[in-house]
Design a protein around this motif. Structure first.
Motif, PDB file in Angstrom:
ATOM      1  N   MET A 127      61.403  49.770  73.002  1.00 46.35           N
ATOM      2  CA  MET A 127      61.439  50.443  71.685  1.00 46.35           C
ATOM      3  C   MET A 127      60.576  51.697  71.635  1.00 46.35           C
ATOM      4  N   ARG A 128      59.694  51.851  72.584  1.00 46.43           N
ATOM      5  CA  ARG A 128      58.709  52.943  72.518  1.00 46.43           C
ATOM      6  C   ARG A 128      59.314  54.263  72.988  1.00 46.43           C
ATOM      7  N   ALA A 148      46.642  49.244  68.810  1.00 45.87           N
ATOM      8  CA  ALA A 148      47.958  49.581  69.359  1.00 45.87           C
ATOM      9  C   ALA A 148      48.321  50.989  68.912  1.00 45.87           C
ATOM     10  N   PRO A 149      49.177  51.660  69.659  1.00 46.83           N
ATOM     11  CA  PRO A 149      49.587  53.009  69.232  1.00 46.83           C
ATOM     12  C   PRO A 149      50.383  52.947  67.917  1.00 46.83           C
ATOM     13  N   GLY A 150      50.228  53.977  67.117  1.00 43.71           N
ATOM     14  CA  GLY A 150      51.070  54.163  65.938  1.00 43.71           C
ATOM     15  C   GLY A 150      52.131  55.212  66.266  1.00 43.71           C
ATOM     16  N   ALA A 151      52.777  55.718  65.225  1.00 42.79           N
ATOM     17  CA  ALA A 151      53.891  56.652  65.436  1.00 42.79           C
ATOM     18  C   ALA A 151      53.435  57.926  66.159  1.00 42.79           C
ATOM     19  N   GLU A 152      52.304  58.482  65.733  1.00 42.56           N
ATOM     20  CA  GLU A 152      51.827  59.736  66.342  1.00 42.56           C
ATOM     21  C   GLU A 152      51.447  59.536  67.806  1.00 42.56           C
ATOM     22  N   PRO A 199      56.970  48.199  66.226  1.00 43.64           N
ATOM     23  CA  PRO A 199      57.790  48.897  65.226  1.00 43.64           C
ATOM     24  C   PRO A 199      57.207  48.750  63.824  1.00 43.64           C
ATOM     25  N   GLY A 200      57.265  49.833  63.071  1.00 44.90           N
ATOM     26  CA  GLY A 200      56.773  49.812  61.690  1.00 44.90           C
ATOM     27  C   GLY A 200      55.280  49.548  61.601  1.00 44.90           C
ATOM     28  N   ASN A 201      54.578  49.765  62.700  1.00 48.17           N
ATOM     29  CA  ASN A 201      53.126  49.521  62.748  1.00 48.17           C
ATOM     30  C   ASN A 201      52.760  48.091  62.358  1.00 48.17           C
ATOM     31  N   ARG A 202      53.641  47.163  62.663  1.00 42.17           N
ATOM     32  CA  ARG A 202      53.288  45.766  62.404  1.00 42.17           C
ATOM     33  C   ARG A 202      52.181  45.341  63.383  1.00 42.17           C
ATOM     34  N   ASN A 203      51.606  44.169  63.080  1.00 46.71           N
ATOM     35  CA  ASN A 203      50.576  43.645  63.981  1.00 46.71           C
ATOM     36  C   ASN A 203      51.189  43.289  65.334  1.00 46.71           C
ATOM     37  N   PRO A 204      50.419  43.444  66.397  1.00 44.86           N
ATOM     38  CA  PRO A 204      50.911  42.990  67.703  1.00 44.86           C
ATOM     39  C   PRO A 204      51.117  41.476  67.682  1.00 44.86           C
ATOM     40  N   GLU A 205      52.126  41.022  68.409  1.00 50.99           N
ATOM     41  CA  GLU A 205      52.400  39.576  68.453  1.00 50.99           C
ATOM     42  C   GLU A 205      51.739  38.973  69.694  1.00 50.99           C
ATOM     43  N   VAL A 262      30.204  45.685  71.257  1.00 46.76           N
ATOM     44  CA  VAL A 262      29.869  45.885  69.842  1.00 46.76           C
ATOM     45  C   VAL A 262      31.180  45.873  69.062  1.00 46.76           C
ATOM     46  N   VAL A 263      31.212  45.038  68.046  1.00 43.83           N
ATOM     47  CA  VAL A 263      32.423  44.877  67.232  1.00 43.83           C
ATOM     48  C   VAL A 263      32.257  45.653  65.936  1.00 43.83           C
ATOM     49  N   SER A 264      33.301  46.379  65.559  1.00 46.86           N
ATOM     50  CA  SER A 264      33.243  47.070  64.269  1.00 46.86           C
ATOM     51  C   SER A 264      34.637  47.137  63.649  1.00 46.86           C
ATOM     52  N   TYR A 265      34.656  47.698  62.476  1.00 46.97           N
ATOM     53  CA  TYR A 265      35.920  47.822  61.754  1.00 46.97           C
ATOM     54  C   TYR A 265      36.798  48.893  62.392  1.00 46.97           C
ATOM     55  N   HIS A 266      38.092  48.737  62.213  1.00 45.90           N
ATOM     56  CA  HIS A 266      39.041  49.725  62.699  1.00 45.90           C
ATOM     57  C   HIS A 266      38.996  50.952  61.784  1.00 45.90           C
ATOM     58  N   PRO A 267      39.042  52.164  62.354  1.00 47.27           N
ATOM     59  CA  PRO A 267      38.990  53.356  61.490  1.00 47.27           C
ATOM     60  C   PRO A 267      40.095  53.383  60.429  1.00 47.27           C
ATOM     61  N   ALA A 268      41.270  52.845  60.734  1.00 47.08           N
ATOM     62  CA  ALA A 268      42.341  52.837  59.720  1.00 47.08           C
ATOM     63  C   ALA A 268      41.921  51.971  58.528  1.00 47.08           C
ATOM     64  N   TYR A 269      41.243  50.880  58.809  1.00 46.47           N
ATOM     65  CA  TYR A 269      40.729  50.021  57.731  1.00 46.47           C
ATOM     66  C   TYR A 269      39.679  50.794  56.921  1.00 46.47           C
ATOM     67  N   LEU A 270      38.836  51.550  57.630  1.00 41.07           N
ATOM     68  CA  LEU A 270      37.778  52.292  56.925  1.00 41.07           C
ATOM     69  C   LEU A 270      38.363  53.368  56.024  1.00 41.07           C
ATOM     70  N   LEU A 271      39.513  53.922  56.441  1.00 42.13           N
ATOM     71  CA  LEU A 271      40.149  54.922  55.572  1.00 42.13           C
ATOM     72  C   LEU A 271      40.644  54.257  54.283  1.00 42.13           C
ATOM     73  N   ARG A 272      41.058  53.020  54.394  1.00 44.98           N
ATOM     74  CA  ARG A 272      41.541  52.307  53.200  1.00 44.98           C
ATOM     75  C   ARG A 272      40.392  51.684  52.419  1.00 44.98           C
ATOM     76  N   THR A 273      39.269  51.445  53.069  1.00 48.57           N
ATOM     77  CA  THR A 273      38.165  50.702  52.451  1.00 48.57           C
ATOM     78  C   THR A 273      36.859  51.462  52.693  1.00 48.57           C
ATOM     79  N   PRO A 274      36.721  52.639  52.093  1.00 44.19           N
ATOM     80  CA  PRO A 274      35.559  53.473  52.432  1.00 44.19           C
ATOM     81  C   PRO A 274      34.225  52.800  52.125  1.00 44.19           C
ATOM     82  N   GLN A 275      34.234  51.825  51.214  1.00 45.84           N
ATOM     83  CA  GLN A 275      32.955  51.163  50.911  1.00 45.84           C
ATOM     84  C   GLN A 275      32.404  50.393  52.113  1.00 45.84           C
TER      85      GLN A 275
END
Ligand code: URA
Length: 294
Positions: A127-128, A148-152, A199-205, A262-275
């Motif tokens: 599909m890629r 995982a890679p997104g569309a870009e 596809p559709g940026n779903r979670n990896p299975e 070191v474990v941290s939040y995903h940057p995409a999550y941080l964009l949605r949850t700036p707090q």
């Protein structure tokens, strides 16, 4: 020597993360420091008669400074975390053919990349647009692992090139790190747990993760980073072996076969949850403290 709150590295990181508020007791700073931090505020009133905050909340406060990394046996979580990891149900890991494991384990860098680009071991391979192997210095001191890679990324063949990637670049820059360069101390290597876009940026299975993990494992073996930064649930769970949620994995000592994680939040999550950017900053502090000790 500036007050710790005015440490340029700290201020740069806060700025990159979009966390600019430093909520501190004003009488902890002298007037010059106060003016530098809060130019719009006048000098602190004398302490007498002023109500002292019982516990001062700092919007940017690191949850904890990093303790020295504990190095248990290779690939095993640090002792403090073993009980929790054992109690947590491990993510289902479908079997991967022994032949594939053996083959990947023996590959050098370029054959590993070619193998990844030709891989059709799971449904994502068909599909890629292209597999996204990784970017950065092949002997980097710090290796960043995303999901995982997104569309870009699928279009450009490079990890973290979208909006989340811009935030990641800023976070790295705040720590004196970058994705491109010749110096393995300041240039990171960035890879994902899975190399093809879901596809559709779903979670990896689980089967997709299982087929791809040997490639990530081999990348880590070849890069031999001093520190791994796992961003988001999938990377964190892959590198810690725990299936606990990310909020319970961060700010704890883990290692991947002897390399601190070191474990941290995903940057995409941080964009949605700036707090939660302040927590990510605490995680970066932890990474920097560990690096300073290595
Ligand atoms: N998110 C990831 O985890 N990796 C990428 O490469 C892009 C977005």
């Amino acid at each position: 020597m500036p007050h710790p709150l005015l440490d340029p590295r700290r201020l740069a990181a806060l700025n990159a993360l979009g966390v600019q508020q430093a909520w501190v007791p004003r009488d902890a700073l002298d007037e010059t420091e106060l003016a530098a931090l809060m130019p719009h505020v006048g000098p602190a009133a004398p302490a007498a008669g002023r109500r002292q905050p019982a516990a001062v909340a700092r919007a940017d406060a690191p949850a904890a400074r990093a303790e020295p990394v504990v190095r248990p046996a290779a690939g095993v979580p640090a002792p403090a975390d073993q009980a929790a990891a054992a109690a947590a149900p491990r993510a289902e890991q479908p079997a991967v053919a022994a032949q594939r494991l053996e083959h990947v384990r023996a590959l050098a860098w370029e054959p590993l990349q070619a193998f990844t680009e030709a891989c059709r071991a799971c449904k994502l391979g068909g599909m890629r647009h292209q597999a996204v192997f990784g970017v950065g210095h092949a002997q980097a001191r710090v290796m960043v692992v995303g999901e995982a890679p997104g569309a870009e990324e699928d279009r450009l063949g490079e990890p973290f090139v979208g909006a989340a990637g811009k935030l990641l670049d800023n976070m790295l820059r705040a720590c004196g790190l970058q994705r491109r360069g010749d110096d393995p101390r300041s240039t990171v290597y960035i890879a994902n747990v899975i190399k093809c876009r879901p596809p559709g940026n779903r979670n990896p299975e689980p089967d997709e993760i299982a087929q791809c993990l040997p490639i990530l494992r081999r990348q880590i073996e070849l890069v031999r980073p001093r520190l791994l930064l796992a961003l988001g649930r999938f990377a964190a769970q892959a590198l810690t072996g725990s299936s606990e949620p990310i909020g319970r994995l961060r700010q704890r000592a883990w290692d991947w076969q002897g390399t601190p994680v070191v474990v941290s939040y995903h940057p995409a999550y941080l964009l949605r949850t700036p707090q939660d950017k302040a927590k990510a900053w605490a995680d970066l502090c932890r990474a920097q403290d560990l690096l300073d000790m290595l």
